[in-house]
Design an enzyme around this catalytic site. Sequence first.
Site, mmCIF file in Angstrom:
data_model
loop_
_atom_site.group_PDB
_atom_site.id
_atom_site.type_symbol
_atom_site.label_atom_id
_atom_site.label_comp_id
_atom_site.label_asym_id
_atom_site.label_seq_id
_atom_site.Cartn_x
_atom_site.Cartn_y
_atom_site.Cartn_z
ATOM 1 N N HIS A 112 -17.132 -14.183 1.782
ATOM 2 C CA HIS A 112 -18.159 -13.959 0.854
ATOM 3 C C HIS A 112 -17.824 -13.043 -0.324
ATOM 4 O O HIS A 112 -18.671 -12.448 -1.184
ATOM 5 C CB HIS A 112 -19.506 -13.668 1.382
ATOM 6 C CG HIS A 112 -19.916 -14.485 2.509
ATOM 7 N ND1 HIS A 112 -20.454 -15.732 2.342
ATOM 8 C CD2 HIS A 112 -19.203 -14.405 3.900
ATOM 9 C CE1 HIS A 112 -20.756 -15.941 3.633
ATOM 10 N NE2 HIS A 112 -20.060 -15.819 4.446
ATOM 11 N N LYS B 39 4.601 12.839 -5.627
ATOM 12 C CA LYS B 39 4.477 13.971 -4.564
ATOM 13 C C LYS B 39 4.955 15.161 -5.486
ATOM 14 O O LYS B 39 4.223 16.436 -5.464
ATOM 15 C CB LYS B 39 5.136 14.160 -3.271
ATOM 16 C CG LYS B 39 4.602 13.195 -2.218
ATOM 17 C CD LYS B 39 5.614 13.301 -0.982
ATOM 18 C CE LYS B 39 4.775 12.533 0.387
ATOM 19 N NZ LYS B 39 5.588 12.655 1.495
ATOM 20 N N GLU C 265 5.397 0.007 1.118
ATOM 21 C CA GLU C 265 6.288 1.074 0.864
ATOM 22 C C GLU C 265 7.772 0.775 1.464
ATOM 23 O O GLU C 265 8.860 1.030 0.893
ATOM 24 C CB GLU C 265 5.942 2.362 1.584
ATOM 25 C CG GLU C 265 4.831 3.122 1.101
ATOM 26 C CD GLU C 265 4.559 4.712 1.590
ATOM 27 O OE1 GLU C 265 5.306 4.886 2.474
ATOM 28 O OE2 GLU C 265 4.180 5.406 1.118
HETATM 29 O O1 PA5 Z 1 5.842 6.262 5.420
HETATM 30 C C1 PA5 Z 1 5.975 7.307 4.931
HETATM 31 O O2 PA5 Z 1 7.134 7.901 5.161
HETATM 32 C C2 PA5 Z 1 4.894 7.949 4.250
HETATM 33 O O3 PA5 Z 1 3.790 7.186 3.991
HETATM 34 C C3 PA5 Z 1 4.444 9.331 4.826
HETATM 35 O O4 PA5 Z 1 4.170 9.164 6.220
HETATM 36 C C4 PA5 Z 1 3.555 10.022 4.068
HETATM 37 O O5 PA5 Z 1 4.087 10.180 2.641
HETATM 38 C C5 PA5 Z 1 3.241 11.498 4.687
HETATM 39 O O6 PA5 Z 1 4.347 12.264 4.845
HETATM 40 P P1 PA5 Z 1 4.592 13.388 5.658
HETATM 41 O O7 PA5 Z 1 4.348 13.059 7.233
HETATM 42 O O8 PA5 Z 1 5.766 13.865 5.404
HETATM 43 O O9 PA5 Z 1 3.494 14.295 5.420
#
Ligand code: PA5
Length: 469
Positions: A324, A438, A295
């Site tokens: 394996h 989202k 990310e």
């Molecule tokens: O790293 C990030 O920002 C995302 O992976 C969020 O943690 C994830 O989308 C969940 O978001 P939220 O904590 O707003 O529910």
Amino acid sequence: MSQSQIKLYYKNVTAEIIGNEHGVTDAQLKALAEKTTPLISQLNEERRTGKTPYRDLPHNTQIAQQVKQVVAELRDRCENLVVLGIGGSALGNIALQTALNPFMHNLDDTGRTGPRLFVFDNVDPPQLASFLDWVADRLDRTIFNVISKSGRTAETASQFMIVRRLLLDKLGPEGLQNQVVATTDPKQGTLRKIATDAGLRCLEVPQGVGGRFSVLSAVGLFSAAMCGIDIDSLLAGARHMDTRVICEDFYKNPAAITAAINYHFYNHGKRISVMMPYSYALKDLADWYRQLWAESLGKTKNLTGDEVHIGPTPVKALGTTDQHSQVQLYREGPNDKLFTFLQVNNFDKNIRIGPAPDCAPELEFLAGADLSKLLNGEKIATEYALLQSKRPCLTVLFDKVNAYTVGQFIYLYEVTTSLAGALFGINTYDQPAVELGKEATFALMGRPGYEKLAQQIQPLSEIDGDFLA
Ligand code: PA5
């Protein structure tokens, strides 16, 4: 608590070991040091000016205090702790639990040092339904920690709404207040609103800290502390790593070397980054790393707005299991991967292999050896085989797996990610591509305001029978 330091071993990425075509030459390493050193200073400056608040989490005694306070209030009446969250609001919790509590934690009622832990980071109906059936008679001894920075993530919101209904039906509004801890933004967002309205206990996701950089805040610390993990040592380990990764001498800074080596190999055709722990305890840290890396570094545009479509692909593997399953490809497939092994010198527990049966003298070579000797021997053997095939290999060495070394590892990889992002010249801290998914979910679920997007998606959601085979 052992004060041992984790170490990075990088000789096996060099030209000396795997040759000039695939390895890093001395001249290339020198050039990487020159390019990376100013970026260490830049990151240190960004931190000083408050742009990367995650960097200060290990020093924030207030967060640990708040967490301990809530733990003290709840622990005695909690047999089951349930985390509802996803992405950065779940992966760190899972990683800490796997790393620092015994494999049998949830099943061993006598040895356990806290509640059982269940983390739901999905909306899989049979999975959640099966759990809720089991927990329905245990609700008054179960704490639900709903974690969402934004509060608008459909998965977490839905899970919470299911649990909320259950708690209200079975225990009433007071039950909801007693059994839920909401971890969310200190001021804004849907979950903050709900928590305030229902009078829920709250912990904070600090402002300016993205989900994937939040494990050392209440997001990760609460479930860890509830389940008996020493969060003071965890934070101390991270602070110790902080003293190493602020160092502006490239060769003494393990985050700088790791980031630079990853950057180098990405630019030399090795665009896949495999993390392969030889320790079951560390396996979910590889999963946590996978999200952090993907990310943070997978981006369309660089900071000057050019379209670059950049980002190494992180892959998790587990030694010896994946020897394996994957190593055939890793050795003989395309030479497009950088390997990072996690190796543990001393395991908490060890087992001696039993004697060979009389009818199988060919197994005698294993008899009487410690299992750790076999596991670490297999790591060296796999690395040797990869090096024979000119595949670059890094190793992060743990003397032991404990809260102090895991804290170091977490902080090492967070800062490595920041430095890699700076080398790639991208924004490490946003995730616009995740946001679109989202929003598309909102549209498909009929959220007002998303009608136009729903129309755009509709043709794609209809199955075209001409293409059904
Ligand atoms: O790293 C990030 O920002 C995302 O992976 C969020 O943690 C994830 O989308 C969940 O978001 P939220 O904590 O707003 O529910």
